[in-house]
Design an enzyme around this catalytic site. Structure first.
Site, PDB file in Angstrom:
ATOM      1  N   HIS A  40       0.865  -1.187   0.000  1.00 16.09           N
ATOM      2  CA  HIS A  40       0.000   0.000   0.000  1.00 16.09           C
ATOM      3  C   HIS A  40       0.901   1.236   0.000  1.00 16.09           C
ATOM      4  CE1 HIS A  40      -2.775   2.962   1.852  1.00 16.09           C
ATOM      5  NE2 HIS A  40      -3.759   2.178   1.461  1.00 16.09           N
TER       6      HIS A  40
ATOM      7  N   ASP B  96       2.872  -4.712   8.164  1.00  9.69           N
ATOM      8  CA  ASP B  96       1.679  -3.891   7.990  1.00  9.69           C
ATOM      9  C   ASP B  96       0.477  -4.833   8.172  1.00  9.69           C
ATOM     10  OD1 ASP B  96      -0.569  -2.657   7.015  1.00  9.69           O
ATOM     11  OD2 ASP B  96       0.395  -1.855   5.216  1.00  9.69           O
TER      12      ASP B  96
ATOM     13  N   GLN C  44      -4.724  -5.059   7.112  1.00 12.71           N
ATOM     14  CA  GLN C  44      -5.767  -5.937   6.574  1.00 12.71           C
ATOM     15  C   GLN C  44      -5.850  -7.274   7.299  1.00 12.71           C
ATOM     16  OE1 GLN C  44      -8.051  -5.125   4.348  1.00 12.71           O
ATOM     17  NE2 GLN C  44      -7.205  -3.189   3.648  1.00 12.71           N
TER      18      GLN C  44
ATOM     19  N   LYS D 223     -10.359  -0.544  10.706  1.00 11.04           N
ATOM     20  CA  LYS D 223     -10.573  -1.705   9.832  1.00 11.04           C
ATOM     21  C   LYS D 223     -10.925  -2.954  10.640  1.00 11.04           C
ATOM     22  CE  LYS D 223      -7.224  -0.163   6.358  1.00 11.04           C
ATOM     23  NZ  LYS D 223      -7.972   0.336   5.219  1.00 11.04           N
TER      24      LYS D 223
ATOM     25  N   CYS E 197      -4.742   2.570  -3.636  1.00 16.15           N
ATOM     26  CA  CYS E 197      -3.440   2.997  -3.082  1.00 16.15           C
ATOM     27  C   CYS E 197      -2.363   1.962  -3.377  1.00 16.15           C
ATOM     28  CB  CYS E 197      -3.526   3.273  -1.585  1.00 16.15           C
ATOM     29  SG  CYS E 197      -4.622   4.627  -1.180  1.00 16.15           S
TER      30      CYS E 197
HETATM   31  N1  7TS Z   1      -1.808  -0.783   4.641  1.00 17.09           N
HETATM   32  C1  7TS Z   1      -2.752  -1.519   4.060  1.00 17.09           C
HETATM   33  C2  7TS Z   1      -2.448  -2.932   3.649  1.00 17.09           C
HETATM   34  C3  7TS Z   1      -4.030  -0.976   3.859  1.00 17.09           C
HETATM   35  O1  7TS Z   1      -4.972  -1.727   3.288  1.00 17.09           O
HETATM   36  C4  7TS Z   1      -4.286   0.349   4.271  1.00 17.09           C
HETATM   37  C5  7TS Z   1      -5.612   1.017   4.007  1.00 17.09           C
HETATM   38  C6  7TS Z   1      -3.274   1.063   4.895  1.00 17.09           C
HETATM   39  C7  7TS Z   1      -2.036   0.466   5.059  1.00 17.09           C
HETATM   40  C8  7TS Z   1      -3.466   2.446   5.420  1.00 17.09           C
HETATM   41  O2  7TS Z   1      -4.328   2.422   6.504  1.00 17.09           O
HETATM   42  P1  7TS Z   1      -4.825   3.783   7.192  1.00 17.09           P
HETATM   43  O3  7TS Z   1      -5.844   3.344   8.176  1.00 17.09           O
HETATM   44  O4  7TS Z   1      -3.646   4.424   7.793  1.00 17.09           O
HETATM   45  O5  7TS Z   1      -5.409   4.599   6.070  1.00 17.09           O
HETATM   46  N2  7TS Z   1      -6.299   0.486   2.909  1.00 17.09           N
HETATM   47  C9  7TS Z   1      -7.404   1.006   2.339  1.00 17.09           C
HETATM   48  C10 7TS Z   1      -8.064   0.348   1.303  1.00 17.09           C
HETATM   49  O6  7TS Z   1      -7.721  -0.722   0.819  1.00 17.09           O
HETATM   50  N3  7TS Z   1      -9.124   1.090   0.934  1.00 17.09           N
HETATM   51  O7  7TS Z   1      -9.168   2.189   1.690  1.00 17.09           O
HETATM   52  C11 7TS Z   1      -8.093   2.148   2.573  1.00 17.09           C
END
Ligand code: 7TS
Length: 410
Positions: free
Chosen positions: A123, A202, A205, A228, A367
């Site tokens: 990501h 990370d 997910q 999430k 992303c």
């Molecule tokens: N890493 C992964 C694997 C992700 O899926 C996401 C967010 C992030 C990092 C960043 O997370 P945040 O909470 O700091 O924004 N992924 C997504 C997505 O797949 N659709 O919207 C956000």
């Protein structure tokens, strides 16, 4: 394990609504999950009864707020099987946690000629902070490739080639937000340790979807986002091995992260306070603890099995029942994140038309621009399942995609 997953929808007030005259079918859990009543109630309870600043007052409310906030830290340590609550730093989310490590650990430990190893499926939030760090320190970026084709699996035959002694950090995603691939995180950490590289997982997910145990994984850092995994937005966790956190300089500075301040010099508080400058996100941390209780009552192994079953079935059904569709990721041993491309239909149009059937999907590059370019796709549509989704939801998804396909066929 609950009697039926369908019944769990009752725990989520937001799911009880119509969109476009149909019952909402929420399949955008990869972007953010919905929140159970208990988490919403915890936020209300905090603001109605306990709201006060933490770590500073000795009045009743401040002591209650502090106990609840530090209780959430203990809860997070148990959730991840960390050795102690000192290894848990509250952040605003995965992105914030990665930036903290890149800035504080990376800034102190990387030099010109060092290598930061990533994978081709990261990501943007596990890519751009390392690019900035590389620019600042003269370190180089290197990538563990995925195997050619659409399975999206990491090419582990390349691991020895890329994981050389110059690698000081290996940062990788546990579960891909585009491919639905579950990476062999423990094996990757073992391999990294053999060359002396520090690891960052990370878990954005994975943390709310499967058991995530930092001891079993053998990682040095792990980051997650509360939103999430049934928790609120704006709160996340950085796990770091205490020896590493102790040795790192602060990231942000100000109140709460010091032990003493003079006009010209200051001393830092011990971890984790050293990394929590200013008034923290108290209410959301407490509610995240409640979300962790909720997930553990359902059972993370059961959630993982449910996600995998739905993801595998969705892969099989979309491939078999929607002619010409290109589905990304592995056919099995996968998460509940499923990206696909319908020939002749732009992902944003697919998502707009699915919305007319009351179905929430996501369309775009997720992303993951470098990965999309590698796969030769400008964008994909994505359905991402959680435990409140069922096999019946797949019937609706397949029917909607077939309708969309007919629409584009004219
Ligand atoms: N890493 C992964 C694997 C992700 O899926 C996401 C967010 C992030 C990092 C960043 O997370 P945040 O909470 O700091 O924004 N992924 C997504 C997505 O797949 N659709 O919207 C956000």
């Amino acid at each position: 394990m609950p009697a039926t997953w369908q019944n769990l929808r009752r725990d989520f007030p937001i799911l009880d609504q119509q969109v476009a005259g149909r019952p909402l079918l929420y399949l955008d859990n990869g972007a953010t999950s919905q929140k159970p009543r208990r988490v919403i109630e915890a936020l209300r309870q905090y603001y109605e009864h306990d709201n006060a600043n933490v770590h500073r007052g000795i009045h009743a409310l401040s002591m209650r707020a502090t106990a609840a906030y530090e209780g959430a830290r203990e809860r997070s340590a148990r959730f991840l099987n960390a050795a102690s609550a000192a290894e848990i730093v509250f952040t605003s989310g995965t992105t914030d946690g990665i930036n903290l490590v890149a800035d504080a650990w990376g800034g102190a430990n990387l030099r010109a000629g060092d290598v930061i190893l990533l994978t081709e499926m990261e990501h943007h939030s596990n890519l751009v902070p390392w690019q900035l760090l590389a620019r600042r320190t003269g370190a180089k970026l290197r990538y563990l490739p995925i195997v050619p084709g659409d399975t999206g699996l990491l090419d582990l035959t390349q691991l020895d080639r890329v994981l050389t002694p110059e690698v000081k950090l290996f940062a990788f995603t546990h579960v891909s937000n585009t491919l639905g691939v579950i990476n062999p995180a423990a094996a990757l950490c073992t391999a990294a340790r053999q060359v002396g590289a520090v690891t960052l997982i990370d878990a954005a997910q994975s943390a709310g979807h499967m058991p995530v145990d930092v001891c079993a994984l053998g990682c040095d850092f792990l980051v997650l986002s509360g939103h999430k995994m049934c928790g609120p937005t704006g709160i996340g966790v950085l796990y770091g091995r205490q020896a590493l956190l102790d040795a790192m300089p602060p990231y942000r500075s100000g109140g709460s992260m010091i032990s003493s301040v003079d006009y010209f010099e200051s001393k830092w508080a011990p971890v984790p306070q050293k990394f929590e400058a200013g008034t923290p996100n108290i209410a959301d941390a407490i509610a995240l603890g409640v979300a962790m209780d909720y997930l553990d009552e359902l059972g993370r192994p059961a959630i993982a099995a449910h996600d995998e079953k739905l993801g595998t079935l969705a892969y099989a059904r979309l491939t078999a029942e929607v002619p010409g569709i290109r589905v990304l990721g592995p056919a099995e041993h996968r998460s509940g994140v499923l990206s696909f491309a319908l020939p002749g239909a732009h992902a944003h149009d697919v998502v707009t038309l699915a919305d007319q059937d009351g179905i929430a999907l996501r369309g775009g590059h997720h992303c993951n621009q470098p990965l999309m370019r590698k796969l030769g796709l400008p964008s994909t549509s994505r359905a991402s399942f959680y435990f409140y989704n069922t096999e019946a939801d797949l019937d609706r998804l397949v029917a909607s995609l077939r309708r969309i396909q007919r629409f584009f066929a004219g």
